[in-house]
Design a protein around this motif. Structure first.
Motif, mmCIF file in Angstrom:
data_model
loop_
_atom_site.group_PDB
_atom_site.id
_atom_site.type_symbol
_atom_site.label_atom_id
_atom_site.label_comp_id
_atom_site.label_asym_id
_atom_site.label_seq_id
_atom_site.Cartn_x
_atom_site.Cartn_y
_atom_site.Cartn_z
ATOM 1 N N SER A 103 -2.349 10.038 -4.589
ATOM 2 C CA SER A 103 -2.705 9.060 -3.578
ATOM 3 C C SER A 103 -3.881 9.495 -2.740
ATOM 4 N N ALA A 122 -4.476 2.467 -2.146
ATOM 5 C CA ALA A 122 -3.133 2.133 -2.613
ATOM 6 C C ALA A 122 -2.354 3.425 -2.817
ATOM 7 N N GLY A 123 -1.133 3.399 -2.373
ATOM 8 C CA GLY A 123 -0.317 4.581 -2.572
ATOM 9 C C GLY A 123 -0.552 5.678 -1.547
ATOM 10 N N SER A 124 -1.290 5.388 -0.496
ATOM 11 C CA SER A 124 -1.573 6.460 0.449
ATOM 12 C C SER A 124 -0.543 6.559 1.548
ATOM 13 N N LEU A 125 0.393 5.637 1.635
ATOM 14 C CA LEU A 125 1.400 5.709 2.687
ATOM 15 C C LEU A 125 2.608 6.434 2.117
ATOM 16 N N SER A 183 -5.718 9.369 5.712
ATOM 17 C CA SER A 183 -5.856 8.481 4.568
ATOM 18 C C SER A 183 -6.788 7.334 4.898
ATOM 19 N N LYS A 205 0.815 -1.216 0.000
ATOM 20 C CA LYS A 205 0.000 0.000 0.000
ATOM 21 C C LYS A 205 0.843 1.258 0.000
ATOM 22 N N GLY A 206 2.166 1.065 -0.036
ATOM 23 C CA GLY A 206 3.011 2.236 -0.061
ATOM 24 C C GLY A 206 2.836 2.956 -1.371
ATOM 25 N N SER A 207 3.358 4.145 -1.436
ATOM 26 C CA SER A 207 3.008 4.961 -2.584
ATOM 27 C C SER A 207 3.895 4.704 -3.771
ATOM 28 N N PRO A 208 3.336 4.235 -4.861
ATOM 29 C CA PRO A 208 4.123 4.185 -6.087
ATOM 30 C C PRO A 208 4.311 5.596 -6.623
#
Lengths: 203, 472, 252
Positions: A69, B64-67, A156, A22-25
């Motif tokens: 995001s 997705a991508g929020s961290l 978030s 879930k980290g940000s691409p």
């Protein structure tokens, strides 16, 4: 105890996998793109209309780059043009290589410069804006350093996907052509401060 | 087939018992049907699914991508570990609820092992949750971790109790380390462990006040509360209502106390409707003798004879003050029993033939099981001296009636006889088809370890080896 | 790219105070006007800051200063807070935290006073933004009416509405702003329902208090805002819906 150790290791590994997934691409992309990638964007200015629609190049980056995001589903329903703004950020990198030689052949064109505004510290972190100037026109303004740990990170979890909805949903407008922002507190002011600083340096 | 009951079995010191040591039932007990491992596997699967379901809300609620920063990532990991810890705590308490269905499917011994493993994992999960959240929040607020602790304790509801709960959990965890546990008196250790209920109570609030996935009313919050309600209901049922129903129905009381050997006694219990009491040989109850000095303790002892509808019997070795007090029980004393528990039974056999290895007072459950195993079983009874052999007359009689081969192996561990026997070759020589038998082991830890090694060396698969332990 | 006037930002009262003067006055005059504005802001900070133990408001709260001895400004603010307490059914409460804390009114009022003084001094075109409370008068440096954006409740870099006018007091209260503890990893405002409330009127202090009160009311606050005279509003709820009065001076 062996089973317990196995379970603990398994859970630790799964947790890491979950957060990494879930980290940000987009963040890493932004980090790579901004300082080096943008300079060649002036090409959509008129020389290379085929690269991307000019509207994207000038208007999107301030809002587009940091926000992918935060609004995962809203733009998909509210503003179709925005959702296509994100994918172009990858093609942008790929068009860099072929475009690079173009800068050298652009000697007769007005020179483009990148000017970085003064960094401004606030509670959230460090905000710094970079503008790309071509001749006397500001082609775009870019956030170099995003405040980390702003509420957008914390909330978030709250944002989730309640953003869609018909009628009366919160829309997003560009902030570049307002004189001031109400409710802005630190971040936007810092942004404008740094932006202003960059403008004053450029001219 | 009737059994002559002129001899009261097992008595060495001359006190008579009206009941006799042999089964007084007119027919031999039925051989119970085999019970497969399906129940245990199903439960394991259910628990795993539950674990995934408890982390799912985080997965679904995090875009997705929020961290986007280290702090956000660390906080997210803290939230996941919080969900895991909350779930494991519920599982842990559920396992200790003594729900009859759990006792049947998993059995007290296996559950005790799971309980220990889950406990260790739970402790690690809680500490991880605590550290990750502290680090994450402190980073977000740009302050030191110590300052963050202060903020949490001062400005946030339910956090003081959450910290206290963590402290208690660490204490409980520490006291469960084998070395430390042995050093503590049992009663103190037990009391400390009881405070685990406090952990549940104190940690409850902060999950719902601050848990990012749980504070908003919705299906997740309702589901989590429902889980809590279920676990508390299970606790209530397993620890209060089911035992109450059991004891009100059977009204067990002491009928007789007989000395089997200088340091072992058998307690005979009678009651009402004992014909309807279903239990298997090899199972145990947790007994509470309602007399002065004994009522506040509950100890597990196996029954030493299969159900016969007339009486229950437990055979106890006197090792401490409590067991010594049992010697003085007067007939008529009421007994509060919880059970039956345990999967050390003939119903859990995998094969049709069995080898039983008993050491010292470990003969008790085995003696009960012998009545229910199919014919052709073999029994190795390890005892240090001839005086340590219990219930020998019953064993001899059973050997005859149930076609069981009984070997009494007397001597200490290092004597040549026992040493030669307790080896892969020795076992194979004695029982050539040992690898195709269920092996039931009950005895002192040293004997059990030694036997397991020898058995594995002789090629007995792990699932055919059954151990009886009373650790919890 | 030159523009008339002057723009200056300073950090006072724990927030950014931005002054944008759009009159085409000589630089010296502009600087003097700006200096006066910021000096006033600092004076307000020194008097009303609850973070300074020696400020007048703290000393008053401790009883070291009697009402009869208090400065005119403090007495004005206290009276205004009392009136607003009544007008907002107690949801604007200077004693909400247990100690006297009129900052929900003071910030806006200070900016309002600054704007009034600028107007009196002959600078009729200006924009004062005190930590999100905005008072605009006249025209922007570009010659058009001022454009005031309202911060997007979830995205600090974006706006969700744009207002325009030549005489506006715009105050926004949001759950993303909670005094100093803005980065609250918890769920958010005590009352749930509203994420951000913007009130537009002519007195920034009153608008500030109204916005704060409406936010604290939660969802019922929307109905209360609807009944206000002489004020228009825009609201974003927790579930991302936006409501605003018909008369709100919106623009694209």
């Amino acid at each position: 105890m062996r089973r317990a150790l196995l379970a603990i290791t398994g859970l630790a590994a799964s947790t890491t996998a979950l957060v990494v997934f879930k980290g940000s691409p987009a963040a890493t992309q932004v980090a790579q793109n901004l300082p080096t990638a943008q300079p060649v964007n002036p090409t959509p200015q008129g020389v290379d209309p085929a690269a991307e629609p000019p509207a994207d190049a000038t208007a999107e980056p301030p809002a587009g780059a940091p926000t992918p995001s935060v609004k995962p589903s809203a733009p998909a329903s509210a503003k179709p043009t925005k959702s296509t703004a994100r994918p172009p950020s990858t093609p942008r990198t790929t068009t860099k290589a072929p475009s690079a030689p173009r800068t050298t052949t652009k000697a007769p064109e007005p020179t483009t410069r990148r000017v970085t505004g003064p960094g401004v510290d606030n509670e959230y972190g460090f905000v710094q804006v970079q503008i790309v100037v071509s001749g006397t026109r500001i082609v775009e303004a870019v956030s170099l350093s995003l405040p980390s740990g702003g509420e957008s990170d914390i909330h978030s979890d709250d944002v989730s996907s309640r953003y869609d909805g018909t009628g009366g949903e919160v829309v997003q407008k560009q902030s570049a052509n307002v004189n001031t922002v109400s409710g802005a507190t630190e971040t936007s002011n810092s942004y404008k401060q740094s932006l202003r600083g960059a403008i004053e340096q450029a001219f | 087939m009737t059994y002559p009951h002129t001899h009261a079995a097992g008595r060495r010191t001359g006190t008579s018992s009206r009941h006799g040591g042999r089964s007084a039932a007119p027919v031999p007990p039925q051989i119970p049907d085999r019970r497969g491992p399906g129940g245990r596997r199903l439960l394991g699967l259910l628990l795993l699914v539950g674990l995934l379901a408890s982390v799912l809300p985080w997965w679904l609620g995090t875009p997705a991508g929020s961290l986007r920063s280290t702090a956000a990532t660390v906080t997210a990991a803290g939230r996941i570990s919080g969900l895991i810890a909350g779930y494991l705590l519920l599982v842990q308490v559920l396992m200790m609820s003594r729900l009859p269905v759990l006792e049947r499917w998993i059995g007290g011994e296996q559950m005790a092992r799971w309980h220990r493993d889950v406990g260790a994992t739970l402790l690690v999960a809680v500490l991880a949750h605590l550290s990750l959240i502290l680090v994450g929040y402190a980073d977000l607020r740009n302050q030191s971790i110590l300052a963050e602790v202060g903020t949490l304790l001062g400005d946030y509801e339910d956090m003081v109790s959450a910290f206290v709960a963590t402290g208690i959990m660490m204490l409980v965890g520490l006291s469960s380390v084998r070395g430390i546990r042995r050093a503590l008196p049992y009663e103190l250790w037990h009391l400390l462990h009881l405070s685990s209920y406090l952990i549940l109570l104190l940690g409850f609030g902060h999950q719902f006040t601050h848990g990012a996935q749980l504070y908003k009313p919705g299906p997740v919050r309702t589901g989590w509360i429902a889980l809590y309600v279920l676990v508390v209901a299970a606790l209530l049922w397993g620890r209060v209502l089911a035992p109450l129903a059991f004891n009100l129905r059977y009204r067990l009381r002491v009928a007789d106390v007989v000395a089997e050997s200088p340091d072992t006694i058998s307690i005979y219990l009678t009651g009402e409707r004992l014909g309807r009491l279903t239990m298997l040989g090899g199972q145990y109850f947790r007994w509470r003798f309602l007399t002065r000095g004994c009522w506040w303790q509950s100890h597990p002892f196996s029954v030493s004879a299969a159900a016969n509808g007339r009486w229950l019997r437990l055979t106890v070795k006197v090792v401490g003050t409590h067991t010594a007090d049992l010697r003085d029980l007067t007939p008529g004393t009421r007994v509060w029993a919880e059970g039956p528990s345990g999967t050390f039974t003939a119903a859990h056999r995998v094969r049709e033939r069995a080898l039983l290895i008993a050491g010292g007072s470990g003969i008790t459950p085995i003696r009960a099981m012998l009545e229910e195993l199919p014919p052709g079983a073999a029994l190795i009874y390890r005892a240090r001296t001839p005086a340590d052999v219990l219930l020998s007359r019953e064993l001899d009689w059973l050997a005859q009636e149930r076609h069981t081969s009984v070997w009494y192996v007397i001597g200490s561990r290092d004597d040549p006889g026992p040493r030669q026997l307790m080896s892969p070759d020795g076992l194979r020589q004695l029982v050539p088809d040992v690898a195709r038998r269920d092996v039931y082991l009950c005895g002192p830890p040293g004997l059990v370890e030694q036997s397991v090694r020898a058995l594995r060396g002789a090629g007995v698969p792990r699932r055919q080896i059954h151990l009886a332990t009373f650790e919890l | 790219m030159t523009r008339p006037g002057l723009c200056r930002v300073e950090q006072i009262m724990g927030t950014a105070i931005t002054l944008d003067l759009a009159d085409d006055l000589p630089p010296a005059a502009l600087h003097e006007l700006a200096d006066d504005v910021f000096a006033w802001m600092r004076e307000v900070d020194a008097r009303f800051s609850t973070y300074r133990p020696d400020s007048e408001v703290c000393r008053f709260d401790r009883g070291e200063v009697l009402l009869s001895e208090a400065s005119a400004d403090l007495r004005f603010v206290l009276e205004a807070c009392a009136d607003l307490w009544g007008a907002t059914d107690g949801f604007f409460d200077a004693y909400a935290t247990g100690r006297l804390d009129p900052s929900g009114f003071v910030k806006g009022w200070a900016a309002q006073v600054a704007s009034d003084r600028l107007l009196a001094a002959g600078a009729a075109n200006h924009c004062v933004n005190a930590g999100g409370d905005v008072r605009v008068r006249g025209f922007s440096p570009a010659g058009a009416p001022w454009r005031v954006g309202i911060r997007h409740p979830w995205d600090a870099m974006a706006t969700c509405l744009v207002l325009t006018g030549t005489d506006l007091a715009v105050a926004t209260s949001g759950v993303y702003e909670r005094g100093r503890h803005v980065l609250d990893p918890r769920r958010g405002a005590p009352a749930s329902g509203l994420r951000s409330v913007t009130v537009v009127g002519t007195d920034l202090g009153v608008a500030d208090a109204y916005a704060t009160a409406a936010l604290a009311m939660g969802t019922p606050g929307l109905g209360w805002l609807n009944g206000l005279d002489d004020h228009t509003h825009a609201v974003v709820t927790d579930d991302a819906r936006q409501y605003h009065s018909v008369g709100l001076p919106l623009t694209d």
